[in-house]
Motif scaffolding. Sequence first.
Motif, PDB file in Angstrom:
ATOM      1  N   ARG A   1      -6.975   3.990 -37.697  1.00 51.13           N
ATOM      2  CA  ARG A   1      -7.982   3.216 -38.410  1.00 51.13           C
ATOM      3  C   ARG A   1      -7.910   3.518 -39.905  1.00 51.13           C
ATOM      4  NH1 ARG A   1     -12.417   1.296 -36.093  1.00 51.13           N
ATOM      5  NH2 ARG A   1     -12.273   2.850 -34.418  1.00 51.13           N
ATOM      6  N   SER A   2      -8.159   2.507 -40.736  1.00 50.94           N
ATOM      7  CA  SER A   2      -8.295   2.713 -42.173  1.00 50.94           C
ATOM      8  C   SER A   2      -9.540   1.987 -42.653  1.00 50.94           C
ATOM      9  CB  SER A   2      -7.063   2.216 -42.936  1.00 50.94           C
ATOM     10  OG  SER A   2      -6.904   0.816 -42.789  1.00 50.94           O
ATOM     11  N   SER A   3     -10.146   2.529 -43.671  1.00 51.74           N
ATOM     12  CA  SER A   3     -11.361   1.932 -44.231  1.00 51.74           C
ATOM     13  C   SER A   3     -11.375   2.181 -45.726  1.00 51.74           C
ATOM     14  CB  SER A   3     -12.596   2.569 -43.577  1.00 51.74           C
ATOM     15  OG  SER A   3     -13.768   2.259 -44.291  1.00 51.74           O
ATOM     16  N   TRP A   4     -11.535   1.100 -46.494  1.00 52.67           N
ATOM     17  CA  TRP A   4     -11.663   1.262 -47.946  1.00 52.67           C
ATOM     18  C   TRP A   4     -12.937   0.556 -48.403  1.00 52.67           C
ATOM     19  CZ3 TRP A   4      -6.677   1.854 -51.158  1.00 52.67           C
ATOM     20  CH2 TRP A   4      -6.977   2.486 -52.369  1.00 52.67           C
TER      21      TRP A   4
ATOM     22  N   LEU B   1      -2.270  -0.717 -52.632  1.00 52.26           N
ATOM     23  CA  LEU B   1      -2.217   0.628 -52.068  1.00 52.26           C
ATOM     24  C   LEU B   1      -2.514   0.612 -50.573  1.00 52.26           C
ATOM     25  CD1 LEU B   1      -4.053   2.654 -54.856  1.00 52.26           C
ATOM     26  CD2 LEU B   1      -1.624   2.786 -54.283  1.00 52.26           C
ATOM     27  N   TRP B   2      -3.448  -0.210 -50.161  1.00 52.86           N
ATOM     28  CA  TRP B   2      -3.812  -0.295 -48.740  1.00 52.86           C
ATOM     29  C   TRP B   2      -2.587  -0.642 -47.906  1.00 52.86           C
ATOM     30  CZ3 TRP B   2      -7.207  -4.580 -46.148  1.00 52.86           C
ATOM     31  CH2 TRP B   2      -7.731  -4.104 -44.945  1.00 52.86           C
ATOM     32  N   GLN B   3      -1.858  -1.702 -48.316  1.00 53.42           N
ATOM     33  CA  GLN B   3      -0.683  -2.091 -47.528  1.00 53.42           C
ATOM     34  C   GLN B   3       0.478  -1.121 -47.742  1.00 53.42           C
ATOM     35  OE1 GLN B   3       2.489  -3.448 -48.571  1.00 53.42           O
ATOM     36  NE2 GLN B   3       2.000  -3.028 -50.730  1.00 53.42           N
TER      37      GLN B   3
ATOM     38  N   LEU C   1       0.254   2.032 -47.997  1.00 52.97           N
ATOM     39  CA  LEU C   1       0.001   3.220 -47.190  1.00 52.97           C
ATOM     40  C   LEU C   1       0.067   2.933 -45.689  1.00 52.97           C
ATOM     41  CD1 LEU C   1      -2.970   4.701 -49.270  1.00 52.97           C
ATOM     42  CD2 LEU C   1      -0.626   5.584 -49.162  1.00 52.97           C
ATOM     43  N   VAL C   2      -0.614   1.883 -45.225  1.00 54.59           N
ATOM     44  CA  VAL C   2      -0.731   1.678 -43.777  1.00 54.59           C
ATOM     45  C   VAL C   2       0.026   0.460 -43.273  1.00 54.59           C
ATOM     46  CG1 VAL C   2      -2.965   2.844 -43.780  1.00 54.59           C
ATOM     47  CG2 VAL C   2      -2.894   0.346 -43.901  1.00 54.59           C
ATOM     48  N   GLY C   3       0.656  -0.297 -44.195  1.00 55.10           N
ATOM     49  CA  GLY C   3       1.424  -1.455 -43.774  1.00 55.10           C
ATOM     50  C   GLY C   3       0.597  -2.727 -43.765  1.00 55.10           C
ATOM     51  N   MET C   4       1.263  -3.833 -43.462  1.00 58.09           N
ATOM     52  CA  MET C   4       0.609  -5.134 -43.426  1.00 58.09           C
ATOM     53  C   MET C   4       0.042  -5.404 -42.034  1.00 58.09           C
ATOM     54  SD  MET C   4       0.679  -6.704 -46.385  1.00 58.09           S
ATOM     55  CE  MET C   4       0.654  -8.486 -46.114  1.00 58.09           C
ATOM     56  N   PRO C   5      -1.160  -5.970 -41.967  1.00 57.33           N
ATOM     57  CA  PRO C   5      -1.718  -6.331 -40.665  1.00 57.33           C
ATOM     58  C   PRO C   5      -1.024  -7.555 -40.086  1.00 57.33           C
ATOM     59  CG  PRO C   5      -3.156  -7.114 -42.414  1.00 57.33           C
ATOM     60  CD  PRO C   5      -2.055  -6.325 -43.078  1.00 57.33           C
ATOM     61  N   VAL C   6      -1.313  -7.820 -38.811  1.00 53.86           N
ATOM     62  CA  VAL C   6      -0.788  -9.027 -38.172  1.00 53.86           C
ATOM     63  C   VAL C   6      -1.802 -10.163 -38.233  1.00 53.86           C
ATOM     64  CG1 VAL C   6       0.800  -7.820 -36.660  1.00 53.86           C
ATOM     65  CG2 VAL C   6      -1.549  -8.221 -35.887  1.00 53.86           C
ATOM     66  N   ARG C   7      -3.076  -9.817 -38.397  1.00 50.18           N
ATOM     67  CA  ARG C   7      -4.085 -10.844 -38.605  1.00 50.18           C
ATOM     68  C   ARG C   7      -5.329 -10.212 -39.204  1.00 50.18           C
ATOM     69  NH1 ARG C   7      -7.408 -12.932 -33.350  1.00 50.18           N
ATOM     70  NH2 ARG C   7      -8.189 -10.922 -32.577  1.00 50.18           N
TER      71      ARG C   7
ATOM     72  N   HIS D   1       2.722  -8.673 -51.473  1.00 54.83           N
ATOM     73  CA  HIS D   1       2.050  -8.126 -50.288  1.00 54.83           C
ATOM     74  C   HIS D   1       0.530  -8.066 -50.468  1.00 54.83           C
ATOM     75  CE1 HIS D   1       6.027  -7.379 -48.937  1.00 54.83           C
ATOM     76  NE2 HIS D   1       6.248  -6.351 -49.739  1.00 54.83           N
ATOM     77  N   GLY D   2       0.082  -7.437 -51.546  1.00 54.39           N
ATOM     78  CA  GLY D   2      -1.355  -7.386 -51.792  1.00 54.39           C
ATOM     79  C   GLY D   2      -1.941  -8.764 -52.005  1.00 54.39           C
ATOM     80  N   LEU D   3      -1.163  -9.649 -52.660  1.00 55.25           N
ATOM     81  CA  LEU D   3      -1.619 -11.022 -52.875  1.00 55.25           C
ATOM     82  C   LEU D   3      -1.753 -11.760 -51.547  1.00 55.25           C
ATOM     83  CD1 LEU D   3      -2.363 -13.176 -54.989  1.00 55.25           C
ATOM     84  CD2 LEU D   3       0.052 -13.850 -54.994  1.00 55.25           C
ATOM     85  N   THR D   4      -0.864 -11.475 -50.610  1.00 51.75           N
ATOM     86  CA  THR D   4      -0.974 -12.070 -49.277  1.00 51.75           C
ATOM     87  C   THR D   4      -2.310 -11.706 -48.638  1.00 51.75           C
ATOM     88  OG1 THR D   4       1.422 -12.073 -48.916  1.00 51.75           O
ATOM     89  CG2 THR D   4       0.026 -12.105 -46.953  1.00 51.75           C
TER      90      THR D   4
END
Length: 384
Positions: A151-154, A193-195, A197-203, A330-333
Amino acid sequence: MKNVRFGIIGVGNIGTVHVRYLLSGIVKDATLTAVCDNAPEKHPAIRHLVGESIPLFSDAQDMLQSGLIDAVIVATPHYEHPRLSVLAMRHGIHTLCEKPAGVYTAQVREMNACAQECEVVFGIMYNQRPNPLYRKVKDLIDSGELGAIRRSSWIITNWYRSQSYYNSGGWRATWKGEGGGVLLNQDPHQLDLWQWLVGMPVRLRAFCQFGKHRDIEVEDEVTAYAEYANGATGVFITTVAETPGTNRLEITGDRGKVVVEEGKLRYWRLRESETAFNARWQDGFGEPECWEVTLPVAPECSEHHVITANFCAAILRGEPLIAPGQDGIHGLTLSNAMHLSSWTDDWVDLPLDESLYLSLLQQRIATSADKAATSRTLDASGTW
């Protein structure tokens, strides 16, 4: 080349920051040799800022063709970032683009394709990536020390902006001028930074509030929930209307938890993984032994000149970029997906439907209101 000659396109708030550190000599491999701004009324104050010896252009192409520069920093409003970056790269100029890379991913995808074609160095001004706090978190994740991410939370709500801030620029907080609100203007670093560190989500599913707390067109409050291929989840919460605000990143893995808050990193390490403990434990209540571990972390640093120095090192010595320009998409996505989820009131799968996003954005641009800006310009002393 022994020294990188820089030009800057756009001498607004952030462009002025770049001018000052380049003039100070803090980046030993860089020299400011030209600036460009297409607002003639700002030129007297810009001239005062840069001095008499540095050429001042009104047209970016003229500066790019002048032979005076080897590299450029693009520091204009968001929509112009891809166009001007492509223009620079086509002229063989190494290009360092301010965040965000652009407003919509289809636009940025073209910029990335150009970067692959042109033999130039392409970077993005993600000046939070060199921050030792986040680099240590990335090390814990990439080395496997934290285990599989659960889990990640920002919570990033310390972006307080008053109505007068939005009134200071006619382009601010409009769909046609800025292309978004807190996600596009304040949060690109955290989304990157979120992506990172933990990668891109699928949805993801997002709830954006548009003009909830401020008289603006775009989002001023967002809550988003993301799901990842390995089953992990993430939450991103942001606003410009809370004070005092919070900046807290928490990431939990199979082997522990890390928290970054108030310029400090805290790390709790499980003696055995949660998975292993759960498989063997037969006594009902109980949990793995946990240690709070003190980690060596250098002082927090997120200065823009660190990225520029690294960019010069990539040009002169082939050193790897901390923030490659192609990573800007990535962050823009993530921000595009959050908008799209709110506009359609539904989940958004990644990769997102870029044509649908652009169509809905263009609808908002078409009805975007013109607004007068409160007078706020670079004065004769070189301040805003």
